[in-house]
Design a protein around this motif. Sequence first.
Motif, short mmCIF file in Angstrom:
data_model
loop_
_atom_site.label_atom_id
_atom_site.label_comp_id
_atom_site.label_asym_id
_atom_site.label_seq_id
_atom_site.Cartn_x
_atom_site.Cartn_y
_atom_site.Cartn_z
N SER A 1 32.24 48.90 53.02
CA SER A 1 31.67 49.37 51.77
C SER A 1 32.57 48.94 50.62
O SER A 1 33.69 48.47 50.82
N VAL A 2 32.04 49.12 49.41
CA VAL A 2 32.77 48.79 48.19
C VAL A 2 32.80 50.04 47.32
O VAL A 2 31.77 50.71 47.16
N LEU A 3 33.96 50.35 46.77
CA LEU A 3 34.08 51.48 45.86
C LEU A 3 34.10 50.96 44.43
O LEU A 3 34.83 50.02 44.12
N ILE A 4 33.29 51.59 43.58
CA ILE A 4 33.20 51.18 42.18
C ILE A 4 33.53 52.36 41.29
O ILE A 4 32.84 53.38 41.31
N THR A 5 34.61 52.26 40.52
CA THR A 5 34.88 53.28 39.51
C THR A 5 34.01 52.96 38.29
O THR A 5 33.86 51.80 37.90
N GLY A 6 33.43 53.99 37.70
CA GLY A 6 32.50 53.74 36.60
C GLY A 6 31.20 53.14 37.09
O GLY A 6 30.53 52.41 36.35
N GLY A 7 30.83 53.46 38.32
CA GLY A 7 29.65 52.84 38.93
C GLY A 7 28.32 53.31 38.41
O GLY A 7 27.29 52.80 38.83
N LEU A 8 28.32 54.28 37.49
CA LEU A 8 27.08 54.69 36.84
C LEU A 8 27.04 54.24 35.39
O LEU A 8 26.12 54.58 34.65
N GLY A 9 28.04 53.46 34.98
CA GLY A 9 28.03 52.87 33.64
C GLY A 9 27.07 51.72 33.57
O GLY A 9 26.44 51.32 34.57
N HIS A 10 26.96 51.12 32.39
CA HIS A 10 25.98 50.06 32.19
C HIS A 10 26.20 48.90 33.15
O HIS A 10 25.29 48.51 33.90
N VAL A 11 27.40 48.34 33.14
CA VAL A 11 27.68 47.21 34.02
C VAL A 11 27.88 47.67 35.47
O VAL A 11 27.32 47.09 36.41
N ASP B 1 39.17 53.71 55.13
CA ASP B 1 38.99 52.93 56.36
C ASP B 1 37.72 52.09 56.34
O ASP B 1 37.59 51.15 57.13
N GLU B 2 36.79 52.41 55.47
CA GLU B 2 35.53 51.66 55.41
C GLU B 2 35.49 50.65 54.26
O GLU B 2 34.55 49.87 54.14
N LEU B 3 36.53 50.65 53.42
CA LEU B 3 36.48 49.85 52.20
C LEU B 3 36.94 48.42 52.41
O LEU B 3 37.97 48.17 53.03
N GLU B 4 36.18 47.48 51.83
CA GLU B 4 36.67 46.10 51.75
C GLU B 4 37.34 45.83 50.42
O GLU B 4 37.98 44.79 50.24
N GLY B 5 37.20 46.76 49.48
CA GLY B 5 37.87 46.59 48.20
C GLY B 5 37.31 47.53 47.15
O GLY B 5 36.40 48.32 47.40
N VAL B 6 37.89 47.41 45.95
CA VAL B 6 37.53 48.28 44.83
C VAL B 6 37.18 47.42 43.62
O VAL B 6 37.83 46.40 43.35
N ILE B 7 36.14 47.83 42.90
CA ILE B 7 35.81 47.24 41.61
C ILE B 7 36.03 48.32 40.55
O ILE B 7 35.40 49.37 40.60
N HIS B 8 36.95 48.05 39.64
CA HIS B 8 37.33 49.06 38.64
C HIS B 8 36.61 48.81 37.33
O HIS B 8 36.83 47.79 36.67
N GLY B 9 35.73 49.75 36.97
CA GLY B 9 34.91 49.54 35.78
C GLY B 9 35.00 50.63 34.74
O GLY B 9 34.33 50.54 33.70
N VAL B 10 35.78 51.68 34.97
CA VAL B 10 35.88 52.74 33.98
C VAL B 10 36.58 52.21 32.73
O VAL B 10 37.68 51.66 32.81
N SER B 11 35.94 52.39 31.58
CA SER B 11 36.54 51.91 30.34
C SER B 11 35.79 52.49 29.16
O SER B 11 34.56 52.67 29.21
N VAL B 12 36.52 52.80 28.11
CA VAL B 12 35.90 53.11 26.83
C VAL B 12 35.72 51.79 26.10
O VAL B 12 36.68 51.04 25.90
N ILE B 13 34.47 51.46 25.73
CA ILE B 13 34.20 50.15 25.16
C ILE B 13 34.67 50.07 23.71
O ILE B 13 34.90 51.09 23.06
N CYS C 1 45.52 52.26 45.18
CA CYS C 1 45.21 51.16 46.11
C CYS C 1 46.48 50.65 46.78
O CYS C 1 46.48 50.33 47.98
N ARG C 2 47.56 50.56 46.03
CA ARG C 2 48.82 50.09 46.61
C ARG C 2 49.28 51.00 47.73
O ARG C 2 49.60 50.55 48.83
N ILE C 3 49.29 52.30 47.48
CA ILE C 3 49.78 53.26 48.47
C ILE C 3 48.90 53.26 49.71
O ILE C 3 49.40 53.36 50.84
N LEU C 4 47.59 53.15 49.51
CA LEU C 4 46.66 53.25 50.63
C LEU C 4 46.39 51.90 51.31
O LEU C 4 45.65 51.83 52.28
N GLY C 5 47.00 50.84 50.81
CA GLY C 5 46.82 49.54 51.44
C GLY C 5 45.47 48.89 51.17
O GLY C 5 45.00 48.07 51.96
N ILE C 6 44.85 49.25 50.05
CA ILE C 6 43.59 48.62 49.64
C ILE C 6 43.97 47.47 48.71
O ILE C 6 44.25 47.68 47.53
#
Length: 319
Positions: A2-12, A74-86, A113-118
């Motif tokens: 799976s992929v984790l997305i921060t700000g995953g309900l934002g526009h982008v 354990d299920e993550l292939e990576g993270v996409i970080h999208g939280v931001s004030v535009i 991510c560093r600590i958890l090895g992602i």
Amino acid sequence: MSVLITGGLGHVGSWVAYLLAKQGKQVVICDTAANRFDSLGLDYLEEVRDLLTLESVDILDYHNIFEIFLRHRDELEGVIHGVSVIAGPYFQEHPFKHLSINTMGTLNVYETCRILGINKVVNMSSGAVYGDAPGPQHEDTPYKATDLYGASKISGELYGLQYSDTFGMDIRNARLFFVYGPGKRPSHMHKVYQGLFGPLEGLTDIQAPNGSEQSMDWTHVLDTATGIVKLFEKPQVTNRNFNISSGVPVDHLRIVDEVADITGKNSNVQLGPGPFVVRGAPLDISRAREELGFEPRFTNIRDGLLDYWQWLQNANRLQ
């Protein structure tokens, strides 16, 4: 996986989530609006709802972020970080809060991510890192902050580059630019955005304080999301920074005219003198084309506006 997305309900972020879920991937969405999902009007996400896991989290709450990332690690292939004030006139109204979200929020993600090895992270950065450098702006164009927002995006990139070099992580920066399209109502945006796109929603008599003397490469949100997904899915990259935009500058007054032609009426939109924000244009997207196979679909602004208009019409009917 799976992929984790921060700000995953934002526009982008919501469109990135949609594209990944359409591929059959499980998507973990971390967003402060997770508990209000049903009221957000993101109809396209309803199509893939069974593949989404919603987690409510404040990006500045490091403890909560750590717990959520750990639960899904354990299920993550990576993270996409999208939280931001535009970028916008309100960014300066609460500078410490907004800078904290954009800088410390990004650092919270990297450190977790560093600590958890992602190791794999795509950071949604911005063409604001070039400031007012004249276009076309290539990824090798030097950093130049012309506002606080740009400074926050530069710092996020530099954190990522140093985490990559120091800890062997794979952090990539997607430099996005001005985004428009389905998933965001103009009525919920700043005055210049309302002036450009508001009549597609039915807004009239918009008086924006500036923006008439600017030409920017506005990018349809689906093109933006597609570029981010391509950057995330590329197994190996030879560069860490990629411009993701339409690559085609469009005069703001032309957008106003195109919208009036599409809707068939004059909505009395007035953009004041000067630029909306101090930026150069366009972004040079040749690196993304060559290395990622990225090819924006809506390079003709009229095609993108028609698509946006159709979504807004449907959204209005569903209200």
